[in-house]
Write an enzyme that holds these catalytic residues in place. Structure first.
Site, PDB file in Angstrom:
ATOM      1  N   ASP A 305     -42.318 -17.043   9.611  1.00 13.15           N
ATOM      2  CA  ASP A 305     -42.403 -18.491   9.775  1.00 13.15           C
ATOM      3  C   ASP A 305     -43.623 -18.978   8.980  1.00 13.15           C
ATOM      4  O   ASP A 305     -44.338 -18.184   8.352  1.00 13.15           O
ATOM      5  CB  ASP A 305     -42.494 -18.857  11.264  1.00 13.15           C
ATOM      6  CG  ASP A 305     -42.075 -20.307  11.520  1.00 13.15           C
ATOM      7  OD1 ASP A 305     -42.048 -21.102  10.560  1.00 13.15           O
ATOM      8  OD2 ASP A 305     -41.793 -20.659  12.682  1.00 13.15           O
TER       9      ASP A 305
HETATM   10  C1  BGC Z   1     -41.167 -23.872  12.041  1.00 11.54           C
HETATM   11  C2  BGC Z   1     -39.818 -23.350  11.588  1.00 11.54           C
HETATM   12  C3  BGC Z   1     -39.418 -24.009  10.288  1.00 11.54           C
HETATM   13  C4  BGC Z   1     -40.499 -23.740   9.252  1.00 11.54           C
HETATM   14  C5  BGC Z   1     -40.193 -24.301   7.882  1.00 11.54           C
HETATM   15  C6  BGC Z   1     -42.196 -23.804  10.927  1.00 11.54           C
HETATM   16  O1  BGC Z   1     -43.376 -24.432  11.256  1.00 11.54           O
HETATM   17  O2  BGC Z   1     -41.604 -23.138  13.156  1.00 11.54           O
HETATM   18  O3  BGC Z   1     -38.861 -23.569  12.601  1.00 11.54           O
HETATM   19  O4  BGC Z   1     -38.174 -23.546   9.869  1.00 11.54           O
HETATM   20  O5  BGC Z   1     -41.709 -24.323   9.720  1.00 11.54           O
HETATM   21  O6  BGC Z   1     -40.346 -25.663   7.831  1.00 11.54           O
END
Ligand code: BGC
Length: 766
Positions: A305
C-alpha cells in the site's frame, strides 16, 4: 548473481534494440516463453523498475494529483532512466484528458525505451470510475453488501471496466475484501460488511465483472483484493493501527473472502498497512509467503500500500532505514512497491542485490509475475488507449445499473405507524446536512481522495431535496437550511427566540412529513478517525427540535459507519439506512420514500446499540455472559441484545412469513449431505423482495464457535399471497472450521440450521 554480471547489468540504458520480431513480442507464443525471452534481455535495474509504482505527481506538469497533464520530460526521466513500469492515481478529469495523458505516457514507454515494455496504470476507481469526469458512480461497498445481491457487485466491476479500460486504466484497486467488523473504523463503508460469506460472494462477483468484461475487448483490467489481511480489525478502531488476531481467527474470518476471490482468478493483492500481532503485515514472511502463496495458492502480483516500506521506518519503527525496510518487505514476499513519491526503493533494492543480500532470483520471481500480468492483460499487443468509445461513459444503461444497485441497498430500519411510504404527501420538509448535498451521498474515493468539492459533482445528479421534488411533482417540497432551524428550545433565552421557536413548530405542523438527512460528510482513511461514534450533537439537537412537531419525522442516515442513534431513536417515526449510495443514491432514497420502490436492503453489519460495547453478529456465546442486577445477582448467559439492528435486519412495506423448514434427513455422515427447504410467503399487500439468509450453528466445538454463521443467501421476489420454496444443501464443508494452522475440524455432533424464524437441528455422525 556474479559480480561481473551485475556490473554489466547496471548500465542504466544500454541502447534501444530495434528488434521487431523478438520472441517476447510474438503474441502467438505461450506467455511463459515470452516472459523468459524478455527476462533474458533485461538488466537488473530494468527489472527493479518493473517492481516500482510511482505516483502521478512525479510526472504531472502541476506536480499534483489534479489537473492532469503529462510532463514528458519528467516521464522520460522516470521511464528511460529508472525503467519505472507502473504509475498510479489521479483525480476526476474528462476522458479526453486521460486519453492524452495515457497515450503519451504509453508512447514513451513503448516507443522510446529499448525493450518497449508497456506501463501498467493503477487507480482507485473503487465504486465506478471515480476519477473520471462523467462516469457512472455506484454505491460504495457497504451498500452493495446491504443489497445482498451479487449482481450489483458484478455490475459495479463491469461498468467500471466498461468506462475506464479503454483509457489505459489497467489496474483497479478494488474489491475491498476486509471485513467491516469495527464500527469506528473509517473505512468500514469500503467493505461489503462484517460477514466473511457475504464479503466473499460480493468480492468474487466484482472480480468477475471487472476482469471478465468481454465488451472491453481487447482491453482488460486487473482487480486488487485489499488489504491483505486483518486491516479492518484494529483494536482501537483507528485506521492503520495495530490488530491483534490469533491465526485461528485469521483463518476462520479474515481469510475466506480473499481465498474465494483468489480461487475466482483475482490477479493482484494489496497488503495491509498495519501490524498484526506486533509484526507489520508487509514485513511478515508468514503472511505474505507462507499463508498467501503457499497455503492460499495466490500466483498473482502482490503490491504494497501507499509508501508502506517507508512506514516500516517512520510509523512502525521496525526498520532502521529505507534500505533495511526494503530488504524486509522484499524477502517477506512483495512484488511491487507503491513507493510512490521517490526512488529510494529502486536504489535500495539495487544495492541489496549488488551486495548479495537479496538474490537476483528473488527479483526474477516478482518480475516474472509482473510481466505475466502485463502479458495477460494484452498490454504488449494493445498498449494505447482508444478514444472512440467515450460515449459509453456515464451512459443511460450504466446509470440505470447504478440506480438499481442503490435502490436495493436502502435499508428500512424503523417504520412506526406505517409512516413510510409517504405516498400522499403534498407538503414535505427536507432538513439536515445531507439534504442538499451530492458529495455526502458518495463518500471518499469519489472525484478525489477525500471526495470532491460540492461544485465538482455533475449538474445532472440529484440531491435528496431535488430528487424528492422530482418524485413528488405535485407537492410542495421545502428545503430548510441550517439557518432556517432555530436553536433548540431549551437554549432559548429571550421571548423573541421563544416565539420564533413556536412559529417554527407551527410551520412544521403544517407539513405532511419531515425528512431529515443526517449522518456524516465524506472522509477516507485516517482523515476519518473519530473518538465518538454517537451521531454529532448538532444533529441530535435538530432532530429533537423537529420531533416536537406533530408531523411524522423520517431519519435518513447518509453515512459510512453506524453512528449511534439511541438518543433519537424514539424521536423519529421512521429510519432509512442509506449508507453511501453514490450518484444515483438520491433517486433511490426518494423512490423508497414515495413507495415507488419497496425497500429490500438488509444490514450488512450489526448496528451497535451501546457506545462502549459492540459485537459482530457471529460473536461467541461467552461474549454475552454478564451480571444482571435485575435478576438478583444471577449471572445470565446469552440473553442480551448487543445490536440495535442485527446483521441481516431490514423491513419492507410488505411482510414475509417463513414456514415448513424441512430437512431431508436428521443426520449425515462425514461425506454426506442434507437438503433443507423452507417456504417463504409474502403475507402483505404489495410486491416485495426478501433476502433469505441461511445460518448454521455448531452446538459444541473444540474451538469456541460463533453463535451463528451465515452460509448462504438468496433473494426472492414475491407478489402478495405468493409463496416460494427455497433450498439449501448442507454439506460437511459448510460447517467445518479451521484450527490455528488452517487445517479443518469437522465436529461430530449436533448442529442447527436457522432461516427466518425457523430452526431445525441435525447431526453429523460417524
Ligand atoms: C489506500 C489504498 C489505496 C492506495 C492508492 C492507500 O492509502 O490504503 O486503499 O488503494 O492508497 O491510492
Amino acid at each position: 548473481m556474479k559480480k561481473h554480471e551485475s556490473q554489466s547489468n547496471l548500465s542504466i540504458n544500454p541502447g534501444k534494440q530495434k528488434e521487431s520480431q523478438v520472441p517476447y513480442k510474438d503474441a502467438s507464443l505461450p506467455i511463459s516463453e515470452r516472459i523468459e525471452d524478455l527476462m533474458r534481455r533485461m538488466t537488473l535495474y530494468e527489472k527493479i523498475g518493473q517492481m516500482t509504482q510511482l505516483d502521478i505527481t512525479l510526472i504531472n506538469t502541476t506536480g499534483k494529483q489534479k489537473d492532469i497533464e503529462l510532463d514528458p520530460e519528467k516521464a522520460r526521466d522516470m521511464i528511460l532512466h529508472h525503467h519505472i513500469g507502473s504509475f498510479l492515481n489521479g483525480e476526476a478529469v474528462p476522458p479526453r484528458t486521460w486519453y492524452d495523458f495515457m497515450h503519451e505516457l504509453t508512447r514513451i514507454a513503448v516507443e522510446e525505451t529499448r525493450l518497449g515494455i508497456p506501463i501498467i496504470y493503477g487507480i482507485d476507481h473503487i465504486h465506478g470510475a471515480s476519477y473520471l469526469e462523467g462516469a457512472t458512480i455506484f454505491p460504495q461497498g457497504i451498500n452493495i453488501g446491504a443489497s445482498f445481491n451479487p449482481k450489483h457487485a458484478y455490475n459495479s466491476g463491469w461498468v467500471t471496466a466498461l468506462e475506464s479500460a479503454d483509457l489505459g486504466h489497467h489496474w483497479i484497486f478494488t474489491p475491498i475484501l476486509d471485513l467491516g467488523v469495527n464500527p469506528l473504523w473509517a473505512r468500514l463503508w469500503e467493505t461489503y460488511g462484517e460477514d466473511p460469506c457475504l464479503s466473499g460472494v460480493m468480492g468474487v462477483a466484482y472480480v468477475n465483472g471487472l476482469q471478465n468484461n468481454d465488451e472491453t475487448t481487447p482491453y482488460k483490467q486487473a482487480a486488487t483484493g485489499k488489504h491483505f489481511l486483518g486491516y479492518s480489525d484494529p483494536k482501537a478502531g483507528w485506521d492503520r493501527t495495530p490488530a491483534l488476531l490469533p491465526m485461528q481467527q485469521i483463518h476462520e474470518f479474515h481469510r475466506p473472502s480473499f481465498q474465494k476471490a483468489i480461487d475466482a482468478g483475482l490477479k493482484t493483492i494489496m497488503i495491509n498497512s498495519g501490524e498484526i500481532n506486533g509484526i507489520p503485515a508487509l514485513a511478515s514472511h508468514d503472511i505474505l509467503t507462507k499463508l498467501l502463496r503457499d497455503e492460499m495458492g495466490f500466483e498473482g502480483v502482490v503490491i504494497t500500500d501507499w509508501d508502506d516500506i517507508g512506514k516500516l521506518v517512520n510509523f512502525h519503527y521496525t526498520a532502521e532505514n529505507f534500505k533495511e525496510a526494503t530488504y524486509d518487505t522484499v524477502m517477506a514476499g512483495i512484488d511491487m512497491s507503491m513507493t510512490p513519491l521517490h526512488l529510494k526503493f529502486n536504489t535500495s533494492l539495487l544495492e541489496l542485490v549488488q551486495e548479495g543480500r537479496i538474490p537476483e532470483k528473488r527479483i526474477d520471481e516478482s518480475v516474472r509475475r509482473i510481466l505475466k500480468l502485463k502479458f495477460e492483460l494484452g498490454l504488449f499487443e494493445h498498449p494505447y488507449p482508444r478514444s472512440d468509445r467515450f460515449e459509453r461513459i456515464g451512459s443511460k444503461e450504466n446509470r440505470q445499473r447504478a440506480l438499481d444497485a442503490a435502490r436495493e441497498s436502502i435499508v428500512l430500519l424503523k417504520n412506526e405507524n406505517h409512516t413510510l411510504p409517504a405516498r400522499k404527501s403534498s407538503r414535505i420538509g427536507v432538513f439536515g446536512m445531507s439534504a442538499n448535498s451530492k458529495r455526502n451521498l458518495c463518500g471518499g474515493w469519489t472525484i478525489a481522495w477525500q471526495g470532491g468539492g460540492e461544485d465538482q459533482y455533475p449538474a445532472d445528479i440529484h440531491t435528496i431535496f431535488s430528487a424528492l421534488k422530482e418524485e413528488y411533482p405535485e407537492a410542495e417540497v421545502l428545503l430548510f437550511g441550517p439557518d432556517d432551524i432555530p436553536y433548540p428550545k431549551d437554549a432559548a433565552t429571550s421571548d423573541a427566540t421563544e416565539s420564533s421557536h413556536a412559529c417554527f413548530i407551527d410551520k412544521l405542523n403544517s407539513l405532511d412529513v419531515l425528512i431529515y438527512a443526517g449522518g456524516e460528510e465524506p472522509y477516507c482513511e485516517f482523515a476519518g478517525n473519530i473518538t465518538d461514534l454517537r451521531l454529532p450533537e448538532n444533529q441530535v439537537h435538530e432532530l429533537k427540535l423537529l420531533s416536537e412537531s406533530t408531523s411524522p419525522l423520517v431519519l435518513v442516515l447518509v453515512q459510512g459507519r453506524p453512528r449511534l442513534i439511541n438518543d433519537v431513536i424514539n424521536d423519529v417515526e421512521a429510519i432509512l439506512f442509506a449508507g453511501l449510495p453514490g450518484f444515483e443514491g438520491a433517486r433511490a432514497i426518494s423512490n423508497v420514500i414515495s413507495g415507488e420502490m419497496n425497500p429490500c436492503g438488509k444490514m450488512p453489519i450489526s448496528y451497535p446499540l451501546n457506545p462502549n460495547h459492540y459485537l459482530s453478529y457471529n460473536h461467541k456465546r461467552s461474549n454475552l455472559y454478564f451480571f444482571d442486577p435485575a435478576r438478583a445477582n444471577k449471572i445470565i448467559h446469552g440473553n442480551l441484545t448487543t445490536s440495535l439492528f442485527p446483521f441481516g435486519y431490514g423491513l419492507s412495506y410488505t411482510s414475509f412469513e417463513y414456514s415448513e423448514l424441512k430437512l431431508s434427513a436428521p443426520s449425515m455422515a462425514e461425506k454426506g449431505s442434507i437438503s433443507a427447504t423452507v417456504k417463504v410467503t409474502n403475507t402483505g399487500q404489495v410486491d416485495g423482495r426478501e433476502t433469505v439468509l441461511w445460518f448454521t450453528s455448531t452446538h459444541v466445538g473444540r474451538i469456541t464457535r460463533p453463535v451463528k454463521e451465515l452460509k448462504h443467501f438468496e433473494k426472492v421476489s414475491l407478489k402478495p399471497g405468493e409463496s416460494a420454496t427455497l433450498a439449501f444443501v448442507i454439506t460437511p464443508d459448510r460447517v467445518f472450521y479451521p484450527d490455528e494452522k488452517g487445517s479443518t475440524i469437522l465436529e461430530k455432533g449436533n448442529y442447527s440450521i436457522m432461516v427466518g424464524d425457523q430452526k431445525q437441528d441435525f447431526s453429523i455422525i460417524d
